[in-house]
Design a protein around this motif. Structure first.
Motif, mmCIF file in Angstrom:
data_model
loop_
_atom_site.group_PDB
_atom_site.id
_atom_site.type_symbol
_atom_site.label_atom_id
_atom_site.label_comp_id
_atom_site.label_asym_id
_atom_site.label_seq_id
_atom_site.Cartn_x
_atom_site.Cartn_y
_atom_site.Cartn_z
ATOM 1 N N ASP A 133 0.828 -1.210 0.000
ATOM 2 C CA ASP A 133 0.000 0.000 0.000
ATOM 3 C C ASP A 133 0.867 1.268 0.000
ATOM 4 O OD1 ASP A 133 -2.335 1.484 -0.072
ATOM 5 O OD2 ASP A 133 -2.581 1.460 2.115
ATOM 6 N N CYS A 134 1.676 1.395 -1.047
ATOM 7 C CA CYS A 134 2.590 2.536 -1.171
ATOM 8 C C CYS A 134 1.975 3.614 -2.057
ATOM 9 C CB CYS A 134 3.915 2.096 -1.784
ATOM 10 S SG CYS A 134 4.810 0.896 -0.779
ATOM 11 N N SER A 135 2.161 4.846 -1.646
ATOM 12 C CA SER A 135 1.708 5.965 -2.467
ATOM 13 C C SER A 135 2.886 6.919 -2.666
ATOM 14 C CB SER A 135 0.529 6.685 -1.824
ATOM 15 O OG SER A 135 0.891 7.182 -0.558
ATOM 16 N N LEU A 136 2.993 7.424 -3.870
ATOM 17 C CA LEU A 136 4.063 8.346 -4.210
ATOM 18 C C LEU A 136 3.815 9.679 -3.502
ATOM 19 C CD1 LEU A 136 6.601 8.865 -6.003
ATOM 20 C CD2 LEU A 136 5.018 9.748 -7.740
ATOM 21 N N GLN A 137 4.818 10.133 -2.765
ATOM 22 C CA GLN A 137 4.727 11.421 -2.077
ATOM 23 C C GLN A 137 5.357 12.535 -2.901
ATOM 24 O OE1 GLN A 137 3.076 11.591 1.139
ATOM 25 N NE2 GLN A 137 2.484 9.686 0.158
ATOM 26 N N SER A 138 6.489 12.210 -3.552
ATOM 27 C CA SER A 138 7.152 13.201 -4.391
ATOM 28 C C SER A 138 8.175 12.514 -5.278
ATOM 29 C CB SER A 138 7.846 14.276 -3.540
ATOM 30 O OG SER A 138 8.917 13.710 -2.808
ATOM 31 N N SER A 139 8.563 13.221 -6.325
ATOM 32 C CA SER A 139 9.646 12.751 -7.182
ATOM 33 C C SER A 139 10.431 13.971 -7.637
ATOM 34 C CB SER A 139 9.112 11.963 -8.375
ATOM 35 O OG SER A 139 8.380 12.789 -9.235
ATOM 36 N N ASP A 140 11.673 13.742 -7.970
ATOM 37 C CA ASP A 140 12.533 14.838 -8.387
ATOM 38 C C ASP A 140 13.529 14.302 -9.405
ATOM 39 O OD1 ASP A 140 13.621 17.357 -8.522
ATOM 40 O OD2 ASP A 140 14.618 17.258 -6.581
ATOM 41 N N MET A 141 13.813 15.106 -10.416
ATOM 42 C CA MET A 141 14.765 14.700 -11.445
ATOM 43 C C MET A 141 15.707 15.870 -11.707
ATOM 44 S SD MET A 141 14.019 13.159 -15.251
ATOM 45 C CE MET A 141 13.396 14.670 -15.965
ATOM 46 N N ASN A 142 17.003 15.568 -11.783
ATOM 47 C CA ASN A 142 17.968 16.629 -12.065
ATOM 48 C C ASN A 142 17.935 17.007 -13.542
ATOM 49 O OD1 ASN A 142 19.320 14.217 -12.999
ATOM 50 N ND2 ASN A 142 21.228 15.355 -12.962
ATOM 51 N N ASP A 143 18.547 18.114 -13.864
ATOM 52 C CA ASP A 143 18.715 18.539 -15.253
ATOM 53 C C ASP A 143 20.139 18.197 -15.656
ATOM 54 O OD1 ASP A 143 19.061 19.747 -17.701
ATOM 55 O OD2 ASP A 143 18.368 21.717 -17.056
ATOM 56 N N PRO A 144 20.333 17.124 -16.414
ATOM 57 C CA PRO A 144 21.700 16.702 -16.743
ATOM 58 C C PRO A 144 22.415 17.661 -17.679
ATOM 59 C CG PRO A 144 20.107 15.360 -17.917
ATOM 60 C CD PRO A 144 19.331 16.250 -16.991
ATOM 61 N N PHE A 145 21.698 18.608 -18.258
ATOM 62 C CA PHE A 145 22.317 19.544 -19.188
ATOM 63 C C PHE A 145 22.557 20.913 -18.564
ATOM 64 C CE2 PHE A 145 19.697 16.678 -21.926
ATOM 65 C CZ PHE A 145 20.765 15.921 -22.378
ATOM 66 N N ALA A 146 22.285 21.070 -17.285
ATOM 67 C CA ALA A 146 22.442 22.368 -16.629
ATOM 68 C C ALA A 146 23.873 22.872 -16.733
ATOM 69 C CB ALA A 146 22.011 22.288 -15.171
ATOM 70 N N HIS A 147 24.841 21.977 -16.615
ATOM 71 C CA HIS A 147 26.239 22.422 -16.670
ATOM 72 C C HIS A 147 26.618 22.918 -18.059
ATOM 73 C CE1 HIS A 147 26.789 18.298 -18.149
ATOM 74 N NE2 HIS A 147 27.902 18.727 -18.711
ATOM 75 N N HIS A 148 25.937 22.445 -19.102
ATOM 76 C CA HIS A 148 26.214 22.922 -20.458
ATOM 77 C C HIS A 148 25.809 24.386 -20.603
ATOM 78 C CE1 HIS A 148 27.418 19.189 -22.465
ATOM 79 N NE2 HIS A 148 26.596 18.607 -21.613
ATOM 80 N N ALA A 149 24.704 24.769 -19.973
ATOM 81 C CA ALA A 149 24.240 26.146 -20.060
ATOM 82 C C ALA A 149 25.141 27.078 -19.263
ATOM 83 C CB ALA A 149 22.807 26.240 -19.553
ATOM 84 N N GLN A 150 25.751 26.578 -18.193
ATOM 85 C CA GLN A 150 26.588 27.402 -17.336
ATOM 86 C C GLN A 150 27.992 27.601 -17.902
ATOM 87 O OE1 GLN A 150 26.510 25.295 -13.647
ATOM 88 N NE2 GLN A 150 24.405 25.832 -13.201
#
Length: 183
Positions: A92-109
């Motif tokens: 009886d599991c329910s998703l509380q939250s999820s998060d995903m990084n931006d793997p291309f963030a360093h390219h923009a910086q």
């Protein structure tokens, strides 16, 4: 990176598991992905770490329409945890939250002013996705099914690092293994 990898930090700093088995966080190896599993009833946290090449076949910012479509589809799929892993219904599991990084963030910086400048880190992009669940019957968390191994054939080996009430554990899954037995 804005994503805080709580499970990775917990495993790295709190358990000492990684030095014992010779694994290190952030190792970029094509064909290999890591799954961190932390069970602290009623909480279940899963964090998937993978080179982007394992998931969509490239690691540079999407340039073509086809690459943009692959990247958009991956983002959409990663926001649907049931496409990556299946939890026992009895838990009886329910998703509380999820998060995903931006793997291309360093390219923009990092903008390059000279064409001859090159940093090998710009050729690598890793994806991290975290899922946080609340399981009202966590005693039924006996296994996880991992369709992600079938969905992403670029993952040839999945290193699963676990912290559970019974201690710290390591399992290596190689395709076509899709069932992870939880201690």
């Amino acid at each position: 990176m804005k994503l805080i990898r709580k499970t990775s930090l917990l495993l790295l700093l709190g358990t000492g598991l990684l030095p014992q088995v010779g694994l290190t966080a952030g190792v970029h190896q094509h064909g290999v992905a890591q799954l961190d599993v932390v069970i602290e009833p009623p909480a279940l946290t899963l964090a998937l770490h993978s080179p982007l090449a394992n998931l969509i076949g490239f690691e540079h910012p999407p340039a073509t329409a086809e690459e943009q479509a692959l990247w958009a589809e991956l983002q959409e799929h990663m926001q649907q945890p049931e496409l990556q892993l299946l939890l026992p219904q009895a838990a009886d599991c329910s998703l509380q939250s999820s998060d995903m990084n931006d793997p291309f963030a360093h390219h923009a910086q990092h903008s390059h002013t000279h064409e001859d400048e090159h940093d090998d880190d710009h050729d690598h992009a890793d994806l991290t996705v975290e899922y946080h669940f609340h399981c009202t019957r966590s005693e039924y968390l006996k296994h996880l099914d991992l369709p992600l191994l079938q969905n992403y054939p670029g993952i040839e080996k999945l290193e699963v690092r676990m912290l559970t009430p019974s201690g710290q554990h390591l399992q290596i899954l190689q395709t076509p293994d899709q069932r992870l037995t939880l201690p």
